[in-house]
Write an enzyme that holds these catalytic residues in place. Structure first.
Site, PDB file in Angstrom:
ATOM      1  N   TYR A 120      -4.043  41.439   2.844  1.00 37.90           N
ATOM      2  CA  TYR A 120      -3.961  42.846   2.427  1.00 37.90           C
ATOM      3  C   TYR A 120      -2.532  43.309   2.656  1.00 37.90           C
ATOM      4  O   TYR A 120      -2.038  43.213   3.776  1.00 37.90           O
ATOM      5  CB  TYR A 120      -4.929  43.706   3.253  1.00 37.90           C
ATOM      6  CG  TYR A 120      -6.367  43.320   3.055  1.00 37.90           C
ATOM      7  CD1 TYR A 120      -6.925  42.293   3.807  1.00 37.90           C
ATOM      8  CD2 TYR A 120      -7.174  43.945   2.119  1.00 37.90           C
ATOM      9  CE1 TYR A 120      -8.242  41.911   3.619  1.00 37.90           C
ATOM     10  CE2 TYR A 120      -8.495  43.573   1.928  1.00 37.90           C
ATOM     11  CZ  TYR A 120      -9.029  42.554   2.673  1.00 37.90           C
ATOM     12  OH  TYR A 120     -10.327  42.169   2.486  1.00 37.90           O
ATOM     13  N   MET A 141       0.939  46.295   8.496  1.00 38.89           N
ATOM     14  CA  MET A 141       0.647  45.419   7.360  1.00 38.89           C
ATOM     15  C   MET A 141       1.727  44.366   7.256  1.00 38.89           C
ATOM     16  O   MET A 141       2.829  44.685   7.706  1.00 38.89           O
ATOM     17  CB  MET A 141       0.615  46.250   6.068  1.00 38.89           C
ATOM     18  CG  MET A 141       1.830  46.066   5.178  1.00 38.89           C
ATOM     19  SD  MET A 141       2.851  47.510   4.867  1.00 38.89           S
ATOM     20  CE  MET A 141       3.234  48.203   6.408  1.00 38.89           C
ATOM     21  N   PRO A 142       1.527  43.203   6.744  1.00 42.43           N
ATOM     22  CA  PRO A 142       0.284  42.774   6.101  1.00 42.43           C
ATOM     23  C   PRO A 142      -0.804  42.412   7.120  1.00 42.43           C
ATOM     24  O   PRO A 142      -0.514  42.118   8.276  1.00 42.43           O
ATOM     25  CB  PRO A 142       0.712  41.520   5.316  1.00 42.43           C
ATOM     26  CG  PRO A 142       2.198  41.468   5.369  1.00 42.43           C
ATOM     27  CD  PRO A 142       2.584  42.199   6.604  1.00 42.43           C
ATOM     28  N   TYR A 143      -2.004  42.436   6.604  1.00 44.67           N
ATOM     29  CA  TYR A 143      -3.187  42.059   7.370  1.00 44.67           C
ATOM     30  C   TYR A 143      -3.794  40.825   6.727  1.00 44.67           C
ATOM     31  O   TYR A 143      -4.035  40.820   5.521  1.00 44.67           O
ATOM     32  CB  TYR A 143      -4.198  43.217   7.378  1.00 44.67           C
ATOM     33  CG  TYR A 143      -3.578  44.477   7.905  1.00 44.67           C
ATOM     34  CD1 TYR A 143      -3.434  44.674   9.268  1.00 44.67           C
ATOM     35  CD2 TYR A 143      -3.089  45.455   7.043  1.00 44.67           C
ATOM     36  CE1 TYR A 143      -2.819  45.821   9.765  1.00 44.67           C
ATOM     37  CE2 TYR A 143      -2.473  46.604   7.529  1.00 44.67           C
ATOM     38  CZ  TYR A 143      -2.337  46.773   8.894  1.00 44.67           C
ATOM     39  OH  TYR A 143      -1.722  47.896   9.383  1.00 44.67           O
ATOM     40  N   HIS A 201      -0.530  41.019  11.155  1.00 47.56           N
ATOM     41  CA  HIS A 201      -1.780  40.921  11.914  1.00 47.56           C
ATOM     42  C   HIS A 201      -2.666  39.864  11.269  1.00 47.56           C
ATOM     43  O   HIS A 201      -2.833  39.871  10.053  1.00 47.56           O
ATOM     44  CB  HIS A 201      -2.510  42.263  11.894  1.00 47.56           C
ATOM     45  CG  HIS A 201      -1.689  43.389  12.426  1.00 47.56           C
ATOM     46  ND1 HIS A 201      -1.847  43.875  13.690  1.00 47.56           N
ATOM     47  CD2 HIS A 201      -0.684  44.099  11.872  1.00 47.56           C
ATOM     48  CE1 HIS A 201      -0.982  44.856  13.894  1.00 47.56           C
ATOM     49  NE2 HIS A 201      -0.266  45.016  12.808  1.00 47.56           N
TER      50      HIS A 201
END
Lengths: 62, 62, 62, 62, 62, 62
Positions: free
Chosen positions: B7, C1-3, C40
């Site tokens: 994401y 972000m990013p995840y 993350h």
């Protein structure tokens, strides 16, 4: 529940989504012994540049 | 498997996705001892209004 | 972000997760031009009965 | 962590997302006893054709 | 809809989940103008070895 | 692709997962016009304390 997320190359038509949703709901309801009303399905459409298999973007496959 | 969902703030270029996909696939294949062909990666792009950190939208950060 | 969410057959060791996390973070930070601190990663482990490819559970493959 | 993904019918305004993000972060921080800074929220917007409940697309409901 | 997935370090008690679920549902219902009954929340618990921030597993942080 | 994530109350048997996986793969393959081999399904099992509907945990429903 159950909650179903379907990640898919965009381009599926509304008719395809309608039929998939209806029939997948029937399968889950029948096999999982839950009411159809309890089955939730989300379609997350993705462009060809956003899917990779084996390290290669779909947009790069011939 | 493995299946990787990333994401990310939209705006990444196709080149960046291509390189990330290739190199992340290499890492997972090497460390996880799976064939590269088995590694699937999806990029889910999100606008700045759709990501919050610490209760504040990214679009509200200066 | 990013995840990053990584869905994977359980059985990966903590050492494998540590190395994957470190190296995937490096790739995303370098290619995506984000600070490492902003990357993350979640590992969601799944048993062999909970993954299907081509309509067949991994637990049913020889 | 925690990481929160909110799948929602598109059409929510930036103001609604801002208020949801702020207040949900407060709840998670207070109840979960984590710093607000550690709470990450993603909004994944979906069109009416991409959500099914009870086997029927939202776009087909009157 | 909306559908909320909360990825969290395991160890949250049932009481914490009960209170988070109740209050997050209230926020989404009020701000998003949807019936509470339409708000679905899933908690996906993860061990400390399965979360990485900045390339370092939570289990490796002192 | 497509990739299907099914979040479900735990307690489904391996037989139920086998049948769901097989039949859902058939539906997606037939309607989406993709090879069965390309359809990937993950089951993410959740305990009753980890699912909330209408702000109430499933474990609190009589």
């Amino acid at each position: 529940m159950p909650y179903v997320n379907i990640y898919c190359l965009d381009g599926r038509t509304e008719d395809q989504k309608r039929e998939m949703a209806s029939r997948i709901t029937d399968v889950i309801s029948e096999v999982g012994k839950v009411q159809k009303e309890a089955v939730h399905i989300l379609f997350i459409d993705l462009p060809r540049t956003n899917i990779s298999k084996g390290g290669i973007l779909v947009s790069d496959k011939k």
